[in-house]
Design a protein around this motif. Structure first.
Motif, PDB file in Angstrom:
ATOM      1  N   LEU A 129       1.256  -1.458  -0.174  1.00  0.00           N
ATOM      2  CA  LEU A 129      -0.185   0.146   0.382  1.00  0.00           C
ATOM      3  C   LEU A 129       0.975   1.278   0.344  1.00  0.00           C
ATOM      4  N   LEU A 130       0.411   2.375  -0.829  1.00  0.00           N
ATOM      5  CA  LEU A 130       1.197   3.551  -0.812  1.00  0.00           C
ATOM      6  C   LEU A 130      -0.056   4.208  -0.361  1.00  0.00           C
ATOM      7  N   LEU A 131      -0.354   5.005   0.980  1.00  0.00           N
ATOM      8  CA  LEU A 131      -1.728   5.140   1.792  1.00  0.00           C
ATOM      9  C   LEU A 131      -1.244   7.068   1.094  1.00  0.00           C
ATOM     10  N   VAL A 132      -2.255   7.904   1.405  1.00  0.00           N
ATOM     11  CA  VAL A 132      -1.662   9.220   0.570  1.00  0.00           C
ATOM     12  C   VAL A 132      -2.940   9.877   1.721  1.00  0.00           C
ATOM     13  N   GLY A 133      -2.360  11.034   2.354  1.00  0.00           N
ATOM     14  CA  GLY A 133      -3.581  11.518   2.804  1.00  0.00           C
ATOM     15  C   GLY A 133      -2.846  12.978   4.100  1.00  0.00           C
ATOM     16  N   ARG A 134      -3.699  13.473   4.095  1.00  0.00           N
ATOM     17  CA  ARG A 134      -3.130  15.030   4.811  1.00  0.00           C
ATOM     18  C   ARG A 134      -2.741  14.853   6.493  1.00  0.00           C
ATOM     19  N   ARG A 135      -3.485  13.877   7.012  1.00  0.00           N
ATOM     20  CA  ARG A 135      -3.089  13.500   8.134  1.00  0.00           C
ATOM     21  C   ARG A 135      -2.340  12.435   9.097  1.00  0.00           C
ATOM     22  N   GLN A 136      -1.228  12.687   9.243  1.00  0.00           N
ATOM     23  CA  GLN A 136       0.249  12.052   9.560  1.00  0.00           C
ATOM     24  C   GLN A 136      -0.049  10.934   9.839  1.00  0.00           C
ATOM     25  N   ASP A 137      -0.819  11.118  11.565  1.00  0.00           N
ATOM     26  CA  ASP A 137      -0.806  10.656  12.775  1.00  0.00           C
ATOM     27  C   ASP A 137      -1.480  10.004  12.045  1.00  0.00           C
ATOM     28  N   ARG A 138      -2.935   9.479  11.571  1.00  0.00           N
ATOM     29  CA  ARG A 138      -3.511   8.904  11.264  1.00  0.00           C
ATOM     30  C   ARG A 138      -3.240   7.723  10.412  1.00  0.00           C
ATOM     31  N   LEU A 139      -2.908   8.359   9.527  1.00  0.00           N
ATOM     32  CA  LEU A 139      -1.961   7.441   8.167  1.00  0.00           C
ATOM     33  C   LEU A 139      -1.080   6.368   9.062  1.00  0.00           C
TER      34      LEU A 139
ATOM     35  N   ALA B 216       3.487  -1.545   3.727  1.00  0.00           N
ATOM     36  CA  ALA B 216       2.191  -0.249   3.742  1.00  0.00           C
ATOM     37  C   ALA B 216       3.380   0.821   3.819  1.00  0.00           C
ATOM     38  N   GLU B 217       3.815   2.020   2.993  1.00  0.00           N
ATOM     39  CA  GLU B 217       4.167   3.079   2.906  1.00  0.00           C
ATOM     40  C   GLU B 217       3.762   4.511   2.533  1.00  0.00           C
ATOM     41  N   VAL B 218       3.942   5.660   3.609  1.00  0.00           N
ATOM     42  CA  VAL B 218       2.606   6.641   3.921  1.00  0.00           C
ATOM     43  C   VAL B 218       3.296   8.314   3.141  1.00  0.00           C
ATOM     44  N   LEU B 219       2.669   8.708   2.437  1.00  0.00           N
ATOM     45  CA  LEU B 219       2.169  10.178   2.026  1.00  0.00           C
ATOM     46  C   LEU B 219       1.846  11.020   2.251  1.00  0.00           C
ATOM     47  N   VAL B 220       2.545  11.473   2.985  1.00  0.00           N
ATOM     48  CA  VAL B 220       1.597  13.259   3.364  1.00  0.00           C
ATOM     49  C   VAL B 220       1.237  13.632   1.799  1.00  0.00           C
ATOM     50  N   ALA B 221      -0.092  14.929   1.790  1.00  0.00           N
ATOM     51  CA  ALA B 221      -0.040  15.075   0.310  1.00  0.00           C
ATOM     52  C   ALA B 221      -1.182  15.650   0.413  1.00  0.00           C
ATOM     53  N   ASP B 222      -1.493  17.242   0.556  1.00  0.00           N
ATOM     54  CA  ASP B 222      -3.071  17.584   0.171  1.00  0.00           C
ATOM     55  C   ASP B 222      -3.442  18.142  -0.798  1.00  0.00           C
ATOM     56  N   LEU B 223      -4.185  17.509  -1.218  1.00  0.00           N
ATOM     57  CA  LEU B 223      -4.130  16.947  -3.463  1.00  0.00           C
ATOM     58  C   LEU B 223      -4.959  18.713  -3.097  1.00  0.00           C
TER      59      LEU B 223
ATOM     60  N   VAL C 259      -3.299  21.410  -2.742  1.00  0.00           N
ATOM     61  CA  VAL C 259      -1.537  21.945  -3.171  1.00  0.00           C
ATOM     62  C   VAL C 259      -1.373  21.214  -3.998  1.00  0.00           C
ATOM     63  N   GLU C 260      -0.892  22.555  -5.513  1.00  0.00           N
ATOM     64  CA  GLU C 260      -0.481  22.320  -6.753  1.00  0.00           C
ATOM     65  C   GLU C 260       0.553  21.015  -6.023  1.00  0.00           C
ATOM     66  N   SER C 261       2.000  21.473  -5.013  1.00  0.00           N
ATOM     67  CA  SER C 261       3.180  20.590  -5.039  1.00  0.00           C
ATOM     68  C   SER C 261       3.034  19.815  -4.335  1.00  0.00           C
ATOM     69  N   ASP C 262       2.154  19.113  -3.585  1.00  0.00           N
ATOM     70  CA  ASP C 262       1.940  17.849  -3.289  1.00  0.00           C
ATOM     71  C   ASP C 262       1.004  17.074  -4.348  1.00  0.00           C
TER      72      ASP C 262
ATOM     73  N   GLU D 143       3.549  12.017  -9.744  1.00  0.00           N
ATOM     74  CA  GLU D 143       5.201  11.466 -10.017  1.00  0.00           C
ATOM     75  C   GLU D 143       5.966  10.530 -10.214  1.00  0.00           C
ATOM     76  N   ARG D 144       4.771  10.298  -8.413  1.00  0.00           N
ATOM     77  CA  ARG D 144       5.121   8.918  -8.418  1.00  0.00           C
ATOM     78  C   ARG D 144       4.202   8.384  -9.500  1.00  0.00           C
ATOM     79  N   LEU D 145       2.762   8.553  -9.369  1.00  0.00           N
ATOM     80  CA  LEU D 145       2.107   7.747 -10.055  1.00  0.00           C
ATOM     81  C   LEU D 145       2.334   8.053 -11.739  1.00  0.00           C
ATOM     82  N   ARG D 146       3.415   8.668 -12.116  1.00  0.00           N
ATOM     83  CA  ARG D 146       4.204   8.185 -13.706  1.00  0.00           C
ATOM     84  C   ARG D 146       5.321   6.890 -13.980  1.00  0.00           C
ATOM     85  N   THR D 147       5.765   7.309 -12.264  1.00  0.00           N
ATOM     86  CA  THR D 147       6.959   6.506 -12.782  1.00  0.00           C
ATOM     87  C   THR D 147       7.374   5.116 -12.521  1.00  0.00           C
ATOM     88  N   ASP D 148       6.579   4.681 -10.988  1.00  0.00           N
ATOM     89  CA  ASP D 148       6.363   3.957 -10.190  1.00  0.00           C
ATOM     90  C   ASP D 148       5.795   2.969 -10.742  1.00  0.00           C
TER      91      ASP D 148
END
Length: 269
Positions: free
Chosen positions: A34-44, A59-66, A68-71, A77-82
């Motif tokens: 799993l790659l778990l993506v979300g805004r809340r680090q603690d819950r992830l 199970a990997e965690v990626l903190v991101a607010d979608l 926010v353009e940079s996130d 990029e991860r989706l394109r390359t992994d």
């Protein structure tokens, strides 16, 4: 649900809330890392640790607010390359059952960014790799409110109607490539998406509110059955087939050379 032997990485956006947890649980039990993506680090972190302990997957965690353009760009990029990615669940989204005249338009903008823009961009980012490899699955949660419209949900229903028709169109685009897509029209599910809604969850009859784990289990059973559109609570799939047949029949006459005779428009000939 029976155990599966599939492998590969499942990416779940919005994994720190809502239906993200049951999707993580059930895809992990099917053998997906799993790659778990979300805004809340603690819950992830809590979810990743529990799922990894219970199932043995990574199970990997990626903190991101979608919003926010940079996130969003980083996840694209991860989706394109992994090349390990096999499943994308576009679970990130927000509710918005508030009459537009009373809504905070900044919140409506966020609704559109998450439910439409982010979902479309993430799908587009992963699609090329999946098509090239001839395998993979994209799951797009929609809503019963895509077709069951409410006076307090015009913007939200509009986004979920988009998800439905986007997925139906994408299905035609990827036909023959080995890539599967699914739209899931969830009804009322007991999640925090109702918090602050004009229609609180407590106002709904208990008999129409489904538990998250059951909703996701049904959604994945629909995926296994090859459904393009899954409605977890629908007793008879023939009802959906009839709805689609009526839509296709209507489509035969929505674009013609002349206006219909019932309008008595001049210029026919």
């Amino acid at each position: 649900m029976s155990e599966a032997t599939t492998t590969g990485l499942a990416v779940i956006s919005g994994a720190s809330g809502g239906l993200g947890e049951p999707y993580a649980d059930q895809l992990a039990r099917r053998g997906h890392d799993l790659l778990l993506v979300g805004r809340r680090q603690d819950r992830l972190d809590t979810l990743a640790a529990r799922v990894a302990k219970e199932t043995g997957v990574n199970a990997e965690v990626l903190v991101a607010d979608l919003t926010v353009e940079s996130d969003l760009r980083a996840l694209e990029e991860r989706l394109r390359t992994d090349q390990r990615i096999e499943v994308l669940v576009n679970n990130a989204g927000v509710g918005g059952l508030t009459p537009l005249v009373k809504a905070d338009l900044a919140e409506v903008t966020t609704l559109l960014q998450l439910n439409v823009t982010a979902l479309t961009r993430l799908t587009g980012a992963v699609l090329g790799s999946l098509v090239e490899r001839g395998t993979g699955t994209i799951i797009n949660p929609s809503s019963a409110l895509a077709v069951n419209l409410l006076p307090s949900g015009s913007a939200y229903s509009g986004t979920k109607s988009y998800v439905l028709t986007f997925t139906q169109g994408l299905h035609q685009e990827v036909a023959g490539t080995g890539v599967r897509v699914q739209a899931v029209m969830f009804g009322a599910v007991r999640t925090a998406i109702w918090d602050g809604s004009w229609v609180p969850l407590s106002s709904l009859p208990e008999e129409i509110v489904m538990e998250p784990a059951e909703a996701v289990e049904a959604a994945l059973a629909g995926l296994d059955a090859g459904e393009l559109v899954t409605v977890p609570s629908l007793p008879d799939v023939a009802d959906w087939d009839a709805f689609e047949a009526a839509r296709l029949k209507l489509a035969e006459n929505v674009s013609r050379r002349h206006a219909a005779e019932r309008f008595a428009v001049a210029g026919r000939g």
